[in-house]
Each structure stands twice: as structure tokens, then as C-alpha cells.
Design an enzyme around this catalytic site. Structure first.
Site, PDB file in Angstrom:
ATOM      1  N   ASP A  88       0.867  -1.184   0.000  1.00  0.00           N
ATOM      2  CA  ASP A  88       0.000   0.000   0.000  1.00  0.00           C
ATOM      3  C   ASP A  88       0.901   1.230   0.000  1.00  0.00           C
ATOM      4  OD1 ASP A  88      -1.803   2.168   0.949  1.00  0.00           O
ATOM      5  OD2 ASP A  88      -3.215   0.537   1.288  1.00  0.00           O
ATOM      6  N   ILE A  89       0.614   2.190  -0.866  1.00  0.00           N
ATOM      7  CA  ILE A  89       1.491   3.378  -0.947  1.00  0.00           C
ATOM      8  C   ILE A  89       1.287   4.333   0.227  1.00  0.00           C
ATOM      9  CG2 ILE A  89       2.090   3.515  -3.405  1.00  0.00           C
ATOM     10  CD1 ILE A  89      -0.350   5.393  -3.747  1.00  0.00           C
ATOM     11  N   HIS A 148      -6.442  -5.815   3.050  1.00  0.00           N
ATOM     12  CA  HIS A 148      -5.263  -5.165   3.632  1.00  0.00           C
ATOM     13  C   HIS A 148      -4.627  -6.151   4.614  1.00  0.00           C
ATOM     14  CE1 HIS A 148      -6.418  -0.851   2.645  1.00  0.00           C
ATOM     15  NE2 HIS A 148      -7.576  -1.460   2.466  1.00  0.00           N
ATOM     16  N   HIS A 166     -10.106  -6.206  -2.437  1.00  0.00           N
ATOM     17  CA  HIS A 166      -8.749  -6.368  -1.905  1.00  0.00           C
ATOM     18  C   HIS A 166      -8.808  -6.570  -0.393  1.00  0.00           C
ATOM     19  CE1 HIS A 166      -9.690  -2.051  -1.890  1.00  0.00           C
ATOM     20  NE2 HIS A 166      -8.946  -1.947  -0.804  1.00  0.00           N
TER      21      HIS A 166
HETATM   22  P1  AMP Z   1      -9.874   1.022   0.541  1.00  0.00           P
HETATM   23  O1  AMP Z   1     -10.501   0.968  -0.845  1.00  0.00           O
HETATM   24  O2  AMP Z   1     -10.646   1.931   1.458  1.00  0.00           O
HETATM   25  O3  AMP Z   1      -9.642  -0.338   1.115  1.00  0.00           O
HETATM   26  O4  AMP Z   1      -8.439   1.720   0.384  1.00  0.00           O
HETATM   27  C1  AMP Z   1      -7.672   1.545  -0.767  1.00  0.00           C
HETATM   28  C2  AMP Z   1      -6.202   1.483  -0.394  1.00  0.00           C
HETATM   29  O5  AMP Z   1      -5.476   1.437  -1.613  1.00  0.00           O
HETATM   30  C3  AMP Z   1      -5.680   2.686   0.396  1.00  0.00           C
HETATM   31  O6  AMP Z   1      -5.051   2.219   1.589  1.00  0.00           O
HETATM   32  C4  AMP Z   1      -4.665   3.329  -0.558  1.00  0.00           C
HETATM   33  O7  AMP Z   1      -3.524   3.839   0.107  1.00  0.00           O
HETATM   34  C5  AMP Z   1      -4.287   2.169  -1.470  1.00  0.00           C
HETATM   35  N1  AMP Z   1      -3.861   2.580  -2.792  1.00  0.00           N
HETATM   36  C6  AMP Z   1      -4.488   3.431  -3.642  1.00  0.00           C
HETATM   37  N2  AMP Z   1      -3.788   3.562  -4.775  1.00  0.00           N
HETATM   38  C7  AMP Z   1      -2.701   2.767  -4.662  1.00  0.00           C
HETATM   39  C8  AMP Z   1      -1.586   2.458  -5.502  1.00  0.00           C
HETATM   40  N3  AMP Z   1      -1.458   3.016  -6.706  1.00  0.00           N
HETATM   41  N4  AMP Z   1      -0.659   1.597  -5.055  1.00  0.00           N
HETATM   42  C9  AMP Z   1      -0.775   1.033  -3.838  1.00  0.00           C
HETATM   43  N5  AMP Z   1      -1.789   1.272  -2.997  1.00  0.00           N
HETATM   44  C10 AMP Z   1      -2.752   2.121  -3.392  1.00  0.00           C
END
Ligand code: AMP
Length: 131
Positions: A30-31, A96, A94
Site C-alpha cells: 500500500d502506498i 489489507h 482487496h
Molecule cells: P480502501 O478501498 O478503502 O480499502 O483503500 C484503498 C487502499 O489502496 C488505500 O489504503 C490506498 O492507500 C491504497 N492505494 C491506492 N492507490 C494505490 C496504488 N497506486 N498503489 C498502492 N496502494 C494504493
């Protein structure tokens, strides 16, 4: 359907800090990590909600999440690995995976507007990669 940001990562159109890949799943950092090693396990199929995946894909995503969690515990030398399903920001299923030592870390709220620390992410990915 428009490609999600995760589909663009899966298609190699945008970069990621990859940890693991097979025919069904991609996992990358996660970025905006809650903790060091915070990763996302993503089915390659673009389905919005994890709970709508077909059983076979869902079970495979979960099996990869388990494998990567145990791998993170050993590699990062942490006692705990938490998991969250949120799905508010990115409409692509996804999980986490969040390694941590102290529970206070697990409740960190990352600054989503901060520039990602790609140096630190690369260093973590080098330790965790299972490719
Ligand atoms: P959620 O949809 O609420 O589970 O959160 C989406 C997650 O994706 C967040 O923690 C973001 O930091 C992460 N995220 C969004 N874009 C990217 C990316 N390009 N690369 C890695 N992680 C990402």
C-alpha cells in the site's frame, strides 16, 4: 467498465511495489501504509466487493493472504499481522494485510495526501517479495 487503479497496476500500466503474483492474484505494498509491510492482496478479476467474488477466487485470495501474513511475520520479525477489508476508496476487491508489533501501530491513520515514500517502500518490498 472502467479499469480500476488496481487493474492498471495488474496490466503493468502503472508501477507498484510487488510482493507476490500468480495467475489469479497480485499482492503489492500500500502506498500509504498503516505500518511497514502493509500490503494489499488483490484478485486480478475486477470485482468491486470481496464478498461478491466466486468461491474459488475468494478462497485463493484468502490462501495467499494467509501465506503472505505468515511470511511477513517471519521476514519482518513482528508478532502480529492484522487484516482489514475496507473497499471505500478503490472499487476493486482487496484485503489489507497489516504487520504490527504494538496495537497502537495498527490504529495509525496514514496521511493519504502525503507523497508516497518510494525509497522506504522499495526497501520493504525487497525484504518481502515472494516472486
Ligand atoms: P480502501 O478501498 O478503502 O480499502 O483503500 C484503498 C487502499 O489502496 C488505500 O489504503 C490506498 O492507500 C491504497 N492505494 C491506492 N492507490 C494505490 C496504488 N497506486 N498503489 C498502492 N496502494 C494504493
Amino acid at each position: 467498465m472502467q479499469d480500476s487503479i488496481f487493474t492498471k497496476i495488474i496490466k503493468d500500466e502503472i508501477p507498484c511495489h510487488k510482493i507476490y503474483e500468480d495467475d489469479t492474484v497480485l499482492a503489492f505494498l500500500d502506498i500509504h501504509p498503516i505500518t511497514t509491510g502493509h500490503m494489499l492482496v488483490v484478485p486480478k478479476k475486477q470485482i468491486e466487493f470481496l464478498w461478491d467474488l466466486d468461491d474459488e477466487t475468494y478462497q485463493h485470495v484468502m490462501a495467499v493472504a494467509k501465506k503472505l501474513s505468515n511470511h511477513a511475520r517471519v521476514t519482518l520479525n513482528v508478532p502480529f499481522v492484522g487484516a482489514q477489508v475496507i473497499g471505500v476508496d478503490v472499487p476493486h476487491a482487496h484485503i489489507h494485510i497489516i504487520p504490527f508489533t504494538d496495537v497502537s501501530e495498527y490504529h495509525n491513520v496514514p496521511d493519504m495526501s502525503a507523497e508516497p515514500n518510494h525509497g522506504a517502500l522499495s526497501a520493504t518490498a525487497r525484504k518481502l517479495t515472494l516472486i
